[in-house]
Design a protein around this motif. Structure first.
Motif, PDB file in Angstrom:
ATOM      1  N   THR A 195       8.969  -8.981 -11.940  1.00 41.94           N
ATOM      2  CA  THR A 195       9.482  -8.131 -13.004  1.00 41.94           C
ATOM      3  C   THR A 195       8.856  -8.600 -14.305  1.00 41.94           C
ATOM      4  O   THR A 195       9.029  -9.742 -14.704  1.00 41.94           O
ATOM      5  CB  THR A 195      11.016  -8.215 -13.079  1.00 41.94           C
ATOM      6  OG1 THR A 195      11.557  -7.745 -11.845  1.00 41.94           O
ATOM      7  CG2 THR A 195      11.558  -7.386 -14.233  1.00 41.94           C
ATOM      8  N   ASP A 226      12.485  -5.944 -18.554  1.00 38.81           N
ATOM      9  CA  ASP A 226      13.542  -4.980 -18.274  1.00 38.81           C
ATOM     10  C   ASP A 226      14.304  -4.695 -19.556  1.00 38.81           C
ATOM     11  O   ASP A 226      14.327  -5.504 -20.477  1.00 38.81           O
ATOM     12  CB  ASP A 226      14.464  -5.414 -17.142  1.00 38.81           C
ATOM     13  CG  ASP A 226      15.136  -6.755 -17.353  1.00 38.81           C
ATOM     14  OD1 ASP A 226      15.375  -7.145 -18.502  1.00 38.81           O
ATOM     15  OD2 ASP A 226      15.439  -7.408 -16.357  1.00 38.81           O
ATOM     16  N   ARG A 240       7.916  -3.323 -12.755  1.00 38.86           N
ATOM     17  CA  ARG A 240       7.537  -4.206 -11.645  1.00 38.86           C
ATOM     18  C   ARG A 240       6.020  -4.154 -11.494  1.00 38.86           C
ATOM     19  O   ARG A 240       5.400  -3.110 -11.685  1.00 38.86           O
ATOM     20  CB  ARG A 240       8.199  -3.745 -10.344  1.00 38.86           C
ATOM     21  CG  ARG A 240       9.717  -3.701 -10.406  1.00 38.86           C
ATOM     22  CD  ARG A 240      10.349  -5.049 -10.248  1.00 38.86           C
ATOM     23  NE  ARG A 240      10.172  -5.480  -8.872  1.00 38.86           N
ATOM     24  CZ  ARG A 240      10.203  -6.743  -8.472  1.00 38.86           C
ATOM     25  NH1 ARG A 240      10.414  -7.704  -9.336  1.00 38.86           N
ATOM     26  NH2 ARG A 240      10.041  -7.060  -7.217  1.00 38.86           N
ATOM     27  N   TRP A 275       5.212  -0.161 -11.057  1.00 35.47           N
ATOM     28  CA  TRP A 275       6.188   0.893 -10.818  1.00 35.47           C
ATOM     29  C   TRP A 275       7.447   0.577 -11.607  1.00 35.47           C
ATOM     30  O   TRP A 275       7.642  -0.524 -12.080  1.00 35.47           O
ATOM     31  CB  TRP A 275       6.494   1.076  -9.323  1.00 35.47           C
ATOM     32  CG  TRP A 275       7.082  -0.106  -8.633  1.00 35.47           C
ATOM     33  CD1 TRP A 275       8.409  -0.372  -8.406  1.00 35.47           C
ATOM     34  CD2 TRP A 275       6.367  -1.217  -8.059  1.00 35.47           C
ATOM     35  NE1 TRP A 275       8.549  -1.558  -7.738  1.00 35.47           N
ATOM     36  CE2 TRP A 275       7.319  -2.097  -7.504  1.00 35.47           C
ATOM     37  CE3 TRP A 275       5.022  -1.555  -7.955  1.00 35.47           C
ATOM     38  CZ2 TRP A 275       6.968  -3.284  -6.868  1.00 35.47           C
ATOM     39  CZ3 TRP A 275       4.673  -2.737  -7.326  1.00 35.47           C
ATOM     40  CH2 TRP A 275       5.633  -3.584  -6.783  1.00 35.47           C
ATOM     41  N   GLN A 316      11.643   0.483 -11.689  1.00 33.34           N
ATOM     42  CA  GLN A 316      12.819   0.359 -10.839  1.00 33.34           C
ATOM     43  C   GLN A 316      14.037   0.543 -11.734  1.00 33.34           C
ATOM     44  O   GLN A 316      14.147  -0.098 -12.776  1.00 33.34           O
ATOM     45  CB  GLN A 316      12.843  -1.008 -10.172  1.00 33.34           C
ATOM     46  CG  GLN A 316      13.988  -1.189  -9.205  1.00 33.34           C
ATOM     47  CD  GLN A 316      13.922  -2.548  -8.517  1.00 33.34           C
ATOM     48  OE1 GLN A 316      13.469  -3.522  -9.090  1.00 33.34           O
ATOM     49  NE2 GLN A 316      14.381  -2.594  -7.286  1.00 33.34           N
ATOM     50  N   TRP A 345      18.164   0.412 -11.982  1.00 25.65           N
ATOM     51  CA  TRP A 345      19.405  -0.090 -11.394  1.00 25.65           C
ATOM     52  C   TRP A 345      20.580   0.542 -12.118  1.00 25.65           C
ATOM     53  O   TRP A 345      20.538   0.748 -13.323  1.00 25.65           O
ATOM     54  CB  TRP A 345      19.499  -1.606 -11.562  1.00 25.65           C
ATOM     55  CG  TRP A 345      18.555  -2.353 -10.683  1.00 25.65           C
ATOM     56  CD1 TRP A 345      17.281  -2.725 -10.960  1.00 25.65           C
ATOM     57  CD2 TRP A 345      18.814  -2.806  -9.360  1.00 25.65           C
ATOM     58  NE1 TRP A 345      16.725  -3.394  -9.907  1.00 25.65           N
ATOM     59  CE2 TRP A 345      17.653  -3.463  -8.903  1.00 25.65           C
ATOM     60  CE3 TRP A 345      19.919  -2.726  -8.511  1.00 25.65           C
ATOM     61  CZ2 TRP A 345      17.563  -4.034  -7.637  1.00 25.65           C
ATOM     62  CZ3 TRP A 345      19.821  -3.299  -7.255  1.00 25.65           C
ATOM     63  CH2 TRP A 345      18.656  -3.941  -6.840  1.00 25.65           C
ATOM     64  N   SER A 388      20.347   2.583  -7.192  1.00 19.78           N
ATOM     65  CA  SER A 388      19.055   1.941  -7.422  1.00 19.78           C
ATOM     66  C   SER A 388      17.937   2.788  -6.833  1.00 19.78           C
ATOM     67  O   SER A 388      17.987   3.159  -5.658  1.00 19.78           O
ATOM     68  CB  SER A 388      19.039   0.552  -6.771  1.00 19.78           C
ATOM     69  OG  SER A 388      17.756  -0.030  -6.881  1.00 19.78           O
ATOM     70  N   TYR A 409      13.396   3.577  -7.263  1.00 23.80           N
ATOM     71  CA  TYR A 409      12.132   3.123  -7.830  1.00 23.80           C
ATOM     72  C   TYR A 409      11.102   4.233  -7.687  1.00 23.80           C
ATOM     73  O   TYR A 409      11.191   5.081  -6.797  1.00 23.80           O
ATOM     74  CB  TYR A 409      11.650   1.821  -7.180  1.00 23.80           C
ATOM     75  CG  TYR A 409      11.465   1.905  -5.687  1.00 23.80           C
ATOM     76  CD1 TYR A 409      10.228   2.237  -5.134  1.00 23.80           C
ATOM     77  CD2 TYR A 409      12.522   1.668  -4.821  1.00 23.80           C
ATOM     78  CE1 TYR A 409      10.058   2.321  -3.764  1.00 23.80           C
ATOM     79  CE2 TYR A 409      12.355   1.742  -3.454  1.00 23.80           C
ATOM     80  CZ  TYR A 409      11.122   2.069  -2.931  1.00 23.80           C
ATOM     81  OH  TYR A 409      10.952   2.150  -1.570  1.00 23.80           O
ATOM     82  N   THR A 410      10.139   4.216  -8.579  1.00 27.07           N
ATOM     83  CA  THR A 410       9.110   5.245  -8.588  1.00 27.07           C
ATOM     84  C   THR A 410       7.979   4.869  -7.630  1.00 27.07           C
ATOM     85  O   THR A 410       7.843   3.710  -7.245  1.00 27.07           O
ATOM     86  CB  THR A 410       8.491   5.399  -9.991  1.00 27.07           C
ATOM     87  OG1 THR A 410       7.770   4.202 -10.307  1.00 27.07           O
ATOM     88  CG2 THR A 410       9.543   5.680 -11.042  1.00 27.07           C
ATOM     89  N   ALA A 421       7.488   1.001 -18.188  1.00 26.05           N
ATOM     90  CA  ALA A 421       8.556   1.681 -17.456  1.00 26.05           C
ATOM     91  C   ALA A 421       9.602   2.171 -18.434  1.00 26.05           C
ATOM     92  O   ALA A 421       9.909   1.483 -19.417  1.00 26.05           O
ATOM     93  CB  ALA A 421       9.196   0.738 -16.440  1.00 26.05           C
TER      94      ALA A 421
END
Length: 161
Positions: A67, A70, A81, A90, A92, A94, A127, A129-130, A142
């Motif tokens: 990571t 964030d 990530r 990508w 993510q 949460w 959760s 993710y792309t 992101a």
């Protein structure tokens, strides 16, 4: 009668000695994976541009992922990530709620080169993710966005990496 027991006692002593020796000794040239007790990781199946739009878990890019940054917005966490092995990134998300969107984009000279997004649906859980984007010689970021906050579009982004 002693002659019948003596071979049995001798045989039992040999078995005990063999069991103790094998329990204490280890192979001299044990493989690192076997010694550590961890399974070997599968190699990644894509690199850089060939990772565009692919799943980071299915391609094994998530295996070495870290990571980078964030950010939190109204209880939601979006993470950038990155996989050095795959040179891909990508997003993510949460604690997302249905309708929330996360996206990842790469830029070069201030221009968006690629972007992938995902919108949380009721059956996704919290959760998501792309798919990945190529991050070789590019900068990735992101973001998450939603319009559930009064007077705010609800967009927040990580740093570029």
């Amino acid at each position: 009668m002693m002659s019948k027991r003596r071979p049995a006692v001798a045989f039992a002593a040999v078995l005990i000695t063999a069991a103790a020796t094998s329990a204490v000794s280890t192979p001299a040239q044990a493989a690192p994976e076997a010694a550590a007790g961890t399974p070997a990781k599968a190699p990644a199946t894509c690199f850089a541009a060939s990772c565009d739009f692919l799943d980071p878990i299915e391609t094994h890019c998530a295996d070495d992922a870290v990571t980078i940054d964030d950010v939190v917005l109204d209880g939601r966490i979006v993470r950038l990530r990155y996989s050095a092995q795959c040179r891909a990134a990508w997003a993510q998300l949460w604690y997302g709620k249905p309708g929330d969107r996360a996206y990842v984009r790469t830029v070069e000279n201030g221009q968006t080169v690629a972007a992938n997004s995902i919108t949380v649906t009721p059956w996704d859980g919290t959760s998501v993710y792309t798919p990945m984007v190529n991050d070789k010689d590019l900068k990735a970021q992101a973001c998450t966005e939603f319009d559930h906050l009064p007077g705010d579009t609800g967009t927040k982004c990580t740093i570029f990496y």
